[in-house]
Scaffold this active site. Structure first.
Site, PDB file in Angstrom:
ATOM      1  N   ARG A 111       0.853  -1.189   0.000  1.00 17.93           N
ATOM      2  CA  ARG A 111       0.000   0.000   0.000  1.00 17.93           C
ATOM      3  C   ARG A 111       0.888   1.239   0.000  1.00 17.93           C
ATOM      4  O   ARG A 111       2.092   1.146   0.216  1.00 17.93           O
ATOM      5  CB  ARG A 111      -0.949  -0.006   1.192  1.00 17.93           C
ATOM      6  CG  ARG A 111      -0.290   0.121   2.553  1.00 17.93           C
ATOM      7  CD  ARG A 111      -1.321   0.020   3.664  1.00 17.93           C
ATOM      8  NE  ARG A 111      -0.819   0.509   4.942  1.00 17.93           N
ATOM      9  CZ  ARG A 111      -1.526   0.510   6.070  1.00 17.93           C
ATOM     10  NH1 ARG A 111      -2.757   0.026   6.071  1.00 17.93           N
ATOM     11  NH2 ARG A 111      -1.009   0.979   7.186  1.00 17.93           N
ATOM     12  N   ASN A 149      -5.103   7.852   3.821  1.00 21.11           N
ATOM     13  CA  ASN A 149      -4.916   7.132   5.092  1.00 21.11           C
ATOM     14  C   ASN A 149      -3.463   7.243   5.516  1.00 21.11           C
ATOM     15  O   ASN A 149      -2.568   6.831   4.783  1.00 21.11           O
ATOM     16  CB  ASN A 149      -5.282   5.651   4.933  1.00 21.11           C
ATOM     17  CG  ASN A 149      -5.205   4.890   6.243  1.00 21.11           C
ATOM     18  OD1 ASN A 149      -6.029   5.087   7.131  1.00 21.11           O
ATOM     19  ND2 ASN A 149      -4.214   4.023   6.371  1.00 21.11           N
ATOM     20  N   GLU A 150      -3.242   7.853   6.681  1.00 23.57           N
ATOM     21  CA  GLU A 150      -1.908   7.930   7.275  1.00 23.57           C
ATOM     22  C   GLU A 150      -0.854   8.390   6.266  1.00 23.57           C
ATOM     23  O   GLU A 150       0.128   7.696   5.969  1.00 23.57           O
ATOM     24  CB  GLU A 150      -1.501   6.576   7.867  1.00 23.57           C
ATOM     25  CG  GLU A 150      -2.367   6.123   9.019  1.00 23.57           C
ATOM     26  CD  GLU A 150      -1.930   4.808   9.640  1.00 23.57           C
ATOM     27  OE1 GLU A 150      -2.249   4.567  10.803  1.00 23.57           O
ATOM     28  OE2 GLU A 150      -1.270   4.008   8.922  1.00 23.57           O
ATOM     29  N   GLU A 306      -7.834   5.535  15.138  1.00 18.81           N
ATOM     30  CA  GLU A 306      -7.377   4.144  15.173  1.00 18.81           C
ATOM     31  C   GLU A 306      -6.641   3.845  16.475  1.00 18.81           C
ATOM     32  O   GLU A 306      -5.835   4.650  16.954  1.00 18.81           O
ATOM     33  CB  GLU A 306      -6.413   3.850  14.007  1.00 18.81           C
ATOM     34  CG  GLU A 306      -7.056   3.699  12.653  1.00 18.81           C
ATOM     35  CD  GLU A 306      -6.053   3.212  11.613  1.00 18.81           C
ATOM     36  OE1 GLU A 306      -5.070   2.538  12.005  1.00 18.81           O
ATOM     37  OE2 GLU A 306      -6.235   3.510  10.426  1.00 18.81           O
ATOM     38  N   HIS A 357      -3.699  -8.667  13.224  1.00 18.79           N
ATOM     39  CA  HIS A 357      -3.945  -7.399  13.912  1.00 18.79           C
ATOM     40  C   HIS A 357      -5.321  -7.505  14.559  1.00 18.79           C
ATOM     41  O   HIS A 357      -6.291  -7.917  13.933  1.00 18.79           O
ATOM     42  CB  HIS A 357      -3.915  -6.241  12.910  1.00 18.79           C
ATOM     43  CG  HIS A 357      -3.901  -4.883  13.545  1.00 18.79           C
ATOM     44  ND1 HIS A 357      -4.924  -4.414  14.342  1.00 18.79           N
ATOM     45  CD2 HIS A 357      -2.989  -3.882  13.488  1.00 18.79           C
ATOM     46  CE1 HIS A 357      -4.643  -3.192  14.746  1.00 18.79           C
ATOM     47  NE2 HIS A 357      -3.472  -2.842  14.249  1.00 18.79           N
TER      48      HIS A 357
END
Length: 700
Positions: A111, A149-150, A306, A357
């Site tokens: 990603r 995202n991030e 998160e 996770h």
């Protein structure tokens, strides 16, 4: 637009229904209702599912899920999905792929496989966001946009040719002419003079050390490129859905991205946070990132976007959270300004890199994680009225400056130092005493703070100094900790004494850095014989161990450890007869040549106003605590920690008083412990707080 987040507590997590069939999705929503979930983040990695081929869009699954969530009265944080470009785009435009520090082009299969400077990536991302936002713009249960995202988590910078060309353009916009750049960087050093902007590369793959000014500008540029990616998508969303607020998930004080810049462009701060549950300092980390998130946009609550409800998979070894630790840390966020407690992820995945996770709904529902998921939902539901309580502003402000985070990495100095580490250390020293603290930028108005701490800031900008001057004149106390004001914004040394630009405030300058060579790891000291090493055996060992401190009687000694510095020490000269010395360097320890010279000084500029302190070393915990207790006493700042049992943290939000038990035993709070009356009207009867539990009292 933000009213939804100002009067309600939201609870939920990242939801990836594209990974599941209809039966599991129906089961998910049933379990969400059981756990009192009322918000999910949707579509974070769904670009390739929605657009499997260029300009071929499939929204059927998304529409079904949005309908089901709306029927269940579950709101949606809709993601733009652009953190993972689809394979067809990479096949069509492989130049989008980033190049790492070693010159290797990264490939598709994970990603964030895009170079932030790529205009091609931005064009396709904007096109996708335009189609997506137009499709869902009338959905009433979408209450927030979640952009990408991030940003920068895996690829904060790329070293490809397109990025280097963008760097040339950025430098030309900043300096206008190459002559001005050469002057600013002083490229006469090592014959680094440039004839054109196009001569300049990235500061990598070099024979030895790069120029610090080059590195600093590269960091600024890379931050700007990531921010431009974000702003490209925001422009589309503002056009299509102006009624929906926008966020992107931050990552604490993430070094590559200057969140003071970013905060101006988000409607609500959201943060991802994964403290290690096995780390005894984990609770201090929770407090720090929460205080930072609140401080980035203090007029509104923030979102904990998160956290793991159980365990993560990306450290070398990953301990699960202790019983009720997840709830304890979640409510701590609420007390410090969050109105939304989210998790990654809702349902634990069955494949891919994040298979192990943790999830709110784990692989096995008999896991204690599911019971804690439901318990936290119930707890937050019962605390919903706290959403209307205003955040408290701190008495203390700690200056955090990304320019100094980068400078800490760019500069080659006598010993290592870290602006960010120092900020966290001073925050922890205040947190240990339950002193409410804000994180502030160099451009903040400091006048509302009774005490301002400026930790290890090699760059002291004109605006920072001006704001400190104004606050000091109005009565604020200021603490500078070395090294401070040793270079300008172009990484050129301050001449005439380090700290010269702040010497009118603190009354001292530093003329030499005297640092310990072996502060952390003592070398093997060979025993030498006078007979065989007649000269060498007579040379004393030097630069080993810590920098010892002799304190004055006015400095309270906290803890059993000796007061000392770690790596850093400065030789100070006193410029004003009004300077008082509260601690001196000892003639023992790593740097005996500093013996007797000032280590902690106090000066009051002018005839009135607050005191300005200068600390000439990187203090250990005991020294920091001693300084904190001295300064909060002189600044008349309440210190709740002195009235509470060990293990108890106190936080106030509006009229709500939170007491958190971070220990593994039950602790009972007694009103009789209140020595100075801080809790006399709050704790009226004994309060028993179980291990890793909390109590909240509403008292106006």
């Amino acid at each position: 637009m933000l009213s939804n987040f100002s009067n309600k507590i939201y609870y939920g997590g990242d939801y990836n229904p594209e990974q599941w069939d209809d039966k599991i999705i129906a089961d998910d929503i049933q379990h969400m209702q059981e756990a009192r979930v009322n918000l999910v983040s949707l579509g974070i990695f769904a670009w390739s599912v929605i657009e499997p081929e260029s300009e071929s869009y499939r929204f059927e699954w998304l529409d079904r899920v949005l309908d089901q969530l709306e029927q269940a009265e579950i709101c949606v944080d809709m993601a733009t999905g652009t953190a993972s470009p689809p394979s067809w785009l990479i096949k069509k435009h492989s130049e989008i792929l980033p190049v790492d520090h070693h010159g290797r082009r990264l490939q598709f299969g994970s990603r964030q496989h895009f170079a932030p400077s790529s205009k091609t990536y931005r064009k396709y991302a904007a096109r996708f966001v335009d189609v997506l936002s137009s499709h869902v713009k009338d959905r009433s249960n979408i209450i927030l946009w979640h952009v990408n995202n991030e940003y920068g988590a895996h690829v904060p910078m790329s070293y490809d040719s397109i990025t280097i060309e963008s760097f040339h353009t950025w430098l030309e916009e900043r300096y206008r002419t190459i002559a001005k750049l050469n002057e600013a960087w002083n490229t006469r050093v090592w014959s680094q003079w440039y004839g054109a902007f196009s001569d300049i590369g990235a500061p990598h793959l070099l024979p030895t050390f790069p120029h610090p000014a080059h590195v600093q500008d590269w960091q600024r540029f890379c931050n700007d490129m990531l921010l431009e990616c974000y702003k490209t998508e925001v422009a589309v969303l503002r056009k299509n859905t102006p009624h929906i607020p926008i966020t992107t998930n931050f990552m604490g004080a993430f070094p590559p991205t200057n969140y003071w810049d970013w905060a101006q462009h988000v409607d609500i701060i959201s943060d991802d946070s994964y403290p290690d549950p096995a780390d005894r300092f984990g609770a201090a980390h929770v407090a720090f990132v929460s205080d930072l998130s609140r401080s980035l946009k203090p007029e509104s609550p923030f979102i904990l976007m998160e956290q793991t409800p159980d365990v993560i998979q990306w450290r070398d070894a990953n301990s699960p959270k202790r019983p009720q630790q997840h709830r304890l840390w979640s409510i701590s966020r609420l007390a410090r300004g969050a109105n939304s407690i989210m998790q990654f992820q809702w349902r634990q995945g069955t494949s891919g890199a994040e298979t192990f996770h943790g999830g709110m709904l784990p692989h096995c529902i008999e896991s204690p994680t599911w019971e804690e998921t439901k318990d936290l939902g119930k707890t937050l539901s019962n605390l919903n009225s706290i959403a209307n309580e205003k955040n408290m502003r701190g008495d203390v402000g700690i200056v955090l400056d990304w320019e100094n985070i980068w400078a800490s990495e760019s500069l080659l100095t006598s010993a290592p130092f870290s602006h960010l580490t120092a900020v966290k250390q001073w925050h922890q020293s205040l947190w240990e005493n339950s002193i409410h603290t804000d994180i502030v930028s160099p451009t903040s108005d400091f006048s509302r703070y009774t005490l301002i701490i400026v930790p290890q800031s090699p760059i002291c900008s004109h605006e920072l100094i001006t704001n400190l001057e104004k606050a000091q004149k109005q009565g604020s106390h200021v603490l500078f900790t070395a090294p401070c004001n040793i270079v300008d914004k172009n990484m050129s040394a301050i001449l005439g004494g380090y700290a010269k630009d702040i010497a009118h405030l603190c009354g001292v300058r530093a003329v030499q850095h005297c640092c310990s060579t072996y502060a952390d790891k003592k070398p093997t000291i060979q025993k030498l014989s006078i007979e065989t090493n007649r000269i060498t055996a007579a040379v004393p060992t030097y630069g080993v161990g810590h920098i010892e401190i002799d304190a004055s009687k006015e400095l309270p000694i906290i803890g059993s450890d000796h007061l000392h510095g770690h790596h850093w020490g400065e030789r100070l000269i006193v410029d004003s007869s009004d300077v008082d010395i509260f601690a001196r360097f000892s003639d023992s320890g790593a740097i005996p040549d500093l013996g007797g010279l000032p280590a902690l000084t106090c000066h009051q500029p002018g005839l009135s106003g607050g005191d300005v302190w200068y600390l000439a070393t990187d203090a250990n915990e005991s020294f920091r605590q001693s300084i904190v207790m001295l300064l909060v006493d002189k600044a008349d700042i309440p210190c709740p920690g002195t009235e509470l049992p060990a293990g108890i943290e106190y936080v106030r939000r509006g009229n709500c008083h939170f007491f958190f038990n971070h220990s593994s035993r039950e602790i009972t709070l007694q009103a009789s412990r209140s020595k100075n009356g801080l809790f006399t009207n709050i704790i009226n009867e004994p309060i028993a707080i179980a291990a890793r539990d909390f109590a909240v009292i509403n008292y106006s």
